[in-house]
Motif scaffolding. Structure first.
Motif, PDB file in Angstrom:
ATOM      1  N   GLY A 117       0.824  -1.207   0.000  1.00 14.14           N
ATOM      2  CA  GLY A 117       0.000   0.000   0.000  1.00 14.14           C
ATOM      3  C   GLY A 117       0.853   1.249   0.000  1.00 14.14           C
ATOM      4  O   GLY A 117       2.057   1.200  -0.250  1.00 14.14           O
ATOM      5  N   ASP A 118       0.183   2.368   0.269  1.00 16.46           N
ATOM      6  CA  ASP A 118       0.918   3.616   0.440  1.00 16.46           C
ATOM      7  C   ASP A 118       0.263   4.418   1.545  1.00 16.46           C
ATOM      8  O   ASP A 118      -0.845   4.108   2.000  1.00 16.46           O
TER       9      ASP A 118
ATOM     10  N   LYS B  50       4.208  14.177   6.193  1.00 11.66           N
ATOM     11  CA  LYS B  50       3.818  14.966   5.030  1.00 11.66           C
ATOM     12  C   LYS B  50       4.484  14.497   3.746  1.00 11.66           C
ATOM     13  O   LYS B  50       4.545  15.230   2.760  1.00 11.66           O
ATOM     14  N   ARG B  51       4.986  13.272   3.741  1.00 18.17           N
ATOM     15  CA  ARG B  51       5.610  12.699   2.545  1.00 18.17           C
ATOM     16  C   ARG B  51       4.829  11.453   2.129  1.00 18.17           C
ATOM     17  O   ARG B  51       4.485  10.628   2.976  1.00 18.17           O
ATOM     18  N   SER B  52       4.580  11.331   0.845  1.00 15.07           N
ATOM     19  CA  SER B  52       3.911  10.147   0.317  1.00 15.07           C
ATOM     20  C   SER B  52       4.890   8.976   0.322  1.00 15.07           C
ATOM     21  O   SER B  52       6.017   9.086  -0.189  1.00 15.07           O
TER      22      SER B  52
ATOM     23  N   ASP C 281       9.779   6.788   1.498  1.00 17.01           N
ATOM     24  CA  ASP C 281       9.356   7.985   0.791  1.00 17.01           C
ATOM     25  C   ASP C 281       9.475   7.796  -0.721  1.00 17.01           C
ATOM     26  O   ASP C 281      10.506   7.368  -1.236  1.00 17.01           O
ATOM     27  N   LYS C 282       8.379   8.100  -1.444  1.00 12.13           N
ATOM     28  CA  LYS C 282       8.362   7.857  -2.882  1.00 12.13           C
ATOM     29  C   LYS C 282       9.283   8.806  -3.653  1.00 12.13           C
ATOM     30  O   LYS C 282       9.875   8.416  -4.659  1.00 12.13           O
ATOM     31  N   LYS C 283       9.418  10.031  -3.187  1.00  8.59           N
ATOM     32  CA  LYS C 283      10.178  11.037  -3.937  1.00  8.59           C
ATOM     33  C   LYS C 283      11.683  10.799  -3.823  1.00  8.59           C
ATOM     34  O   LYS C 283      12.393  10.755  -4.836  1.00  8.59           O
TER      35      LYS C 283
END
Length: 239
Positions: A129-130, A135-137, A161-163
């Motif tokens: 899942g995610d 505050k980070r996806s 963290d995705k980014k």
């Protein structure tokens, strides 16, 4: 757009995500200076140390303070872990059963610090899942140990963290599925050209007013370190 994003995320290789996050904190090599704070209800203890790491096979940790622990060294060389005690002038090989024990009285295990097991190679990874964390996806990835892996934990749940592919949260479960420790990572800062969390806390379950923090003061990545640095002779001569 939503369906495209969900298809992209579901196609991600969970193992590759974990590998990239692990590599961000390791590099090919790393040399770090850090402080470890162990906090209890009635006292706090602080240690300073230096660490050298190369890939998954080699690590040396040297304790600089407090005075009573100064000069203690931990060495990982492939699957062997050694401890040098200068007051006894003695080196001790740590058995695998010691990997789950507390590292120097902190809430981190020996395995957490010297990384005998590999989060990449010793576990099966599943993207489950995610979530939004700090505050980070983030990706939520479940890690179950491979059948023949000599690991401490029965299951790990990690938020990456995705980014920037930073591991920001991890829950550690025993073989019975009981939550033992929770790790959170904060204070994302650029060090030697890469973003990393510079404060990591480990909180044991069911123990109020208790945690341990690792605070990175300096990290250098990808400086050449020869394999011959990670030897018993070097371990004994670092002081």
């Amino acid at each position: 757009m939503i369906s495209c994003i969900s298809q992209y995320v579901s196609a991600q290789d969970a193992k590759d995500i974990v590998k990239q996050a692990d590599n961000r904190m390791r590099g090919n090599t790393s040399q770090s200076e850090m402080i470890i704070k162990t906090m209890r209800a009635t006292w706090t203890r602080e240690m300073s140390l230096k660490a050298w790491m190369k890939g998954n096979d080699f690590a040396i940790i040297l304790i600089l303070s407090p005075v009573k622990d100064k000069g203690i060294v931990f060495l990982k060389r492939k699957k062997e872990v050694w401890n040098w005690l200068p007051t006894l002038e003695r080196s001790i090989k740590l058995p695998p059963s010691m990997m789950s024990q507390s590292w120097m009285g902190t809430d981190f295990t020996n395995d957490d610090l010297v990384k005998e097991s590999s989060v990449v190679e010793d576990y099966e990874h599943t993207l489950i899942g995610d979530t939004l964390f700090q505050k980070r996806s983030c990706y939520i990835i479940q890690m179950i140990p491979k059948q023949d892996a000599a690991v401490v934990w029965g299951k790990l749940i990690v938020f990456i963290d995705k980014k920037d592919l930073l591991e920001l949260h991890c829950r550690f479960y025993d073989e019975e599925g009981e939550l033992i420790n929770t790790m959170n990572a904060y204070d994302i800062t650029e060090m030697d050209g890469r973003l990393i969390p510079t404060r990591i806390e480990m909180i044991p379950s069911g123990k109020n007013n208790q945690k341990t923090e690792i605070i990175y003061k300096k990290v250098l990545f990808n400086r050449p370190i020869d394999d011959s640095f990670f030897t018993l002779d070097k371990m004994r001569s670092l002081n």
